[in-house]
Design a protein around this motif. Structure first.
Motif, PDB file in Angstrom:
ATOM      1  N   LYS A  77       0.382  -1.056  -0.562  1.00 45.06           N
ATOM      2  CA  LYS A  77      -0.691   0.360  -0.495  1.00 45.06           C
ATOM      3  C   LYS A  77       1.053   1.465  -0.436  1.00 45.06           C
ATOM      4  O   LYS A  77       0.479   2.338  -0.529  1.00 45.06           O
ATOM      5  N   GLN A 103      -0.716  -0.818  -9.356  1.00 40.62           N
ATOM      6  CA  GLN A 103      -2.319  -0.847  -9.450  1.00 40.62           C
ATOM      7  C   GLN A 103      -3.135   0.339  -9.419  1.00 40.62           C
ATOM      8  O   GLN A 103      -2.819   1.244  -9.329  1.00 40.62           O
ATOM      9  N   TYR A 117     -13.025   0.171  -4.894  1.00 37.06           N
ATOM     10  CA  TYR A 117     -12.198  -1.130  -4.709  1.00 37.06           C
ATOM     11  C   TYR A 117     -12.645  -2.177  -3.758  1.00 37.06           C
ATOM     12  O   TYR A 117     -13.724  -2.470  -3.305  1.00 37.06           O
ATOM     13  N   LEU A 119      -9.869  -6.136  -3.951  1.00 38.62           N
ATOM     14  CA  LEU A 119      -9.371  -7.003  -3.828  1.00 38.62           C
ATOM     15  C   LEU A 119      -9.588  -8.003  -5.358  1.00 38.62           C
ATOM     16  O   LEU A 119      -8.388  -8.211  -6.120  1.00 38.62           O
ATOM     17  N   LEU A 122      -8.842  -6.112  -8.459  1.00 42.94           N
ATOM     18  CA  LEU A 122      -7.848  -5.372  -8.708  1.00 42.94           C
ATOM     19  C   LEU A 122      -7.340  -6.698  -9.291  1.00 42.94           C
ATOM     20  O   LEU A 122      -5.854  -6.460 -10.315  1.00 42.94           O
ATOM     21  N   ALA A 123      -7.451  -7.473  -9.095  1.00 43.84           N
ATOM     22  CA  ALA A 123      -7.000  -9.466  -8.864  1.00 43.84           C
ATOM     23  C   ALA A 123      -7.183  -9.168 -10.584  1.00 43.84           C
ATOM     24  O   ALA A 123      -6.348  -9.717 -11.591  1.00 43.84           O
ATOM     25  N   THR A 126      -5.469  -6.586 -13.286  1.00 49.57           N
ATOM     26  CA  THR A 126      -4.081  -7.277 -13.076  1.00 49.57           C
ATOM     27  C   THR A 126      -4.495  -8.472 -14.140  1.00 49.57           C
ATOM     28  O   THR A 126      -3.148  -9.158 -14.988  1.00 49.57           O
ATOM     29  N   GLY A 146       0.307  -6.376  -1.263  1.00 53.50           N
ATOM     30  CA  GLY A 146       0.015  -7.100  -2.336  1.00 53.50           C
ATOM     31  C   GLY A 146       0.294  -8.602  -1.579  1.00 53.50           C
ATOM     32  O   GLY A 146      -0.055  -9.245  -3.113  1.00 53.50           O
ATOM     33  N   LEU A 149      -3.401  -9.592  -2.023  1.00 50.40           N
ATOM     34  CA  LEU A 149      -4.238  -9.140  -2.996  1.00 50.40           C
ATOM     35  C   LEU A 149      -3.548 -10.534  -3.781  1.00 50.40           C
ATOM     36  O   LEU A 149      -4.391 -11.026  -4.950  1.00 50.40           O
ATOM     37  N   ARG A 152      -5.615 -13.007  -3.232  1.00 52.83           N
ATOM     38  CA  ARG A 152      -7.321 -12.929  -3.689  1.00 52.83           C
ATOM     39  C   ARG A 152      -6.444 -13.878  -4.877  1.00 52.83           C
ATOM     40  O   ARG A 152      -7.765 -14.747  -5.574  1.00 52.83           O
ATOM     41  N   TYR A 153      -5.389 -13.224  -5.882  1.00 47.94           N
ATOM     42  CA  TYR A 153      -5.464 -13.493  -7.209  1.00 47.94           C
ATOM     43  C   TYR A 153      -5.233 -15.403  -7.529  1.00 47.94           C
ATOM     44  O   TYR A 153      -5.449 -15.551  -7.959  1.00 47.94           O
ATOM     45  N   THR A 243      -8.999   3.035   0.028  1.00 46.23           N
ATOM     46  CA  THR A 243      -7.922   1.150  -0.401  1.00 46.23           C
ATOM     47  C   THR A 243      -7.926   0.629   1.356  1.00 46.23           C
ATOM     48  O   THR A 243      -7.961  -0.563   1.157  1.00 46.23           O
TER      49      THR A 243
END
Length: 335
Positions: A77, A103, A117, A119, A122-123, A126, A146, A149, A152-153, A243
């Protein structure tokens, strides 16, 4: 009463001090304009929530013989893609292609005035960036936010992640259930507007670097502080507030047992990171961000996980001791 001549001298010294501080504290634009990254910055243009956005990223080719693998670095962050400089260089030299995005809402990427926003969002952003580059299998490395994140990804795209490396990841505890009260976006915003280089340095010394400060840390503290000194200060602070709200209300800790990819945790024993700690009751604060215990607990909870501990390091081992960390990271990615 202070004699006039001494008051005049004090005023001159104060002005000189302020002038020196201004020279040492560069200001940057809302998209970090004026701060140079170590490699060319590219832009991924896409539409999200009916807005045209740009996601800045680094795409660094392997140096020497390529190993056919791609590493993706996700920043924290209070960090940017460039903060991974030493790790990007190390993996590139070891044969990896490296992608390091900023991000949306951070650093050199678009900072929308209105954005919901998440997670997962954002995933997905990406993932879309990587798809546009034809990348379908990655070694995923996430630090701090990160790391949260990256979890989550990996939960969303498990078949596309060969290895998950979590460096001082936040989200290993649910701060709300641990006693952090609700903090409104407006409160976060007002708090962010108070950000200063001096406050950043104090916090980084305490949490990132185990009370040790080296000249090479200065660049990253100035990078963060510079966005709060520039013309986009309010927009930067607002996106940071949004965020914070995302992170506090979208826990990943309960889903750690569902991770299906080989995982390595890199934990500094001096790490104390916990979102909202300053808003929590005084008696609760010492119980938050205990990474010695959080790392061990996460390693037991995540299937097929390995724990790498650094007794002498803090939240950012990749910055505090890059040679040691990079050697450990390459070893973890090449079991």
């Amino acid at each position: 009463m202070i004699p006039l001549k001494f008051r005049t001298l004090a005023s001159v010294l104060a002005l000189c001090s302020a002038s020196v501080l201004a020279q040492e504290s560069p200001s940057y634009g809302p998209r970090l304009e004026g701060f140079e990254y170590p490699w060319p910055v590219q832009q991924y243009q896409f539409t999200s929530q009916k807005q045209a956005l740009e996601m800045s990223y680094l795409d660094v080719a392997p140096v020497g013989k390529a190993n056919g693998r791609t590493a993706v670095f996700l920043h924290g962050k209070n960090f940017c893609a460039a903060t991974w400089e030493q790790s990007i260089k190390a993996l590139s030299e070891a044969g990896w292609r490296v992608i390091a995005p900023d991000q949306v809402g951070f650093c050199k990427s678009t900072k929308p005035a209105e954005y919901q926003y998440s997670l997962a969002g954002l995933a997905a952003n990406t993932h879309a960036l990587l798809a546009s580059l034809g990348i379908t299998n990655i070694d995923l490395v996430g630090h701090s936010m990160g790391g949260m994140l990256a979890i989550r990804y990996a939960l969303m795209y498990p078949k596309e992640v060969a290895h998950l490396a979590l460096v001082g990841p936040i989200g290993l505890e649910d701060w709300k259930t641990r006693g952090v009260p609700y903090v409104s976006v407006e409160q976060w915003y007002e708090n962010e507007l108070k950000t200063s280089y001096e406050g950043i340095k104090r916090y980084q010394m305490d949490v990132y670097y185990a009370d040790a400060w080296k000249p090479e840390f200065e660049r990253w503290a100035r990078m963060q502080a510079g966005m709060y000194l520039g013309s986009g200060k309010e927009l930067v602070a607002w996106n940071q507030a949004l965020t914070y709200d995302m992170l506090l209300h979208q826990p990943v800790v309960y889903e750690l047992p569902q991770l299906k990819v080989p995982t390595t945790l890199f934990i500094g024993a001096h790490d104390k990171t916990a979102l909202g700690k300053g808003f929590a009751p005084t008696e609760i604060r010492p119980t938050l961000g205990n990474y010695v215990e959080l790392g061990k607990q996460a390693a037991k909870t995540i299937p097929n996980a390995t724990l790498v501990e650094y007794p002498d390091l803090g939240h950012s081992p990749q910055v505090q001791d890059p040679a040691r960390f990079n050697a450990d990271l390459i070893k973890a990615l090449n079991p």
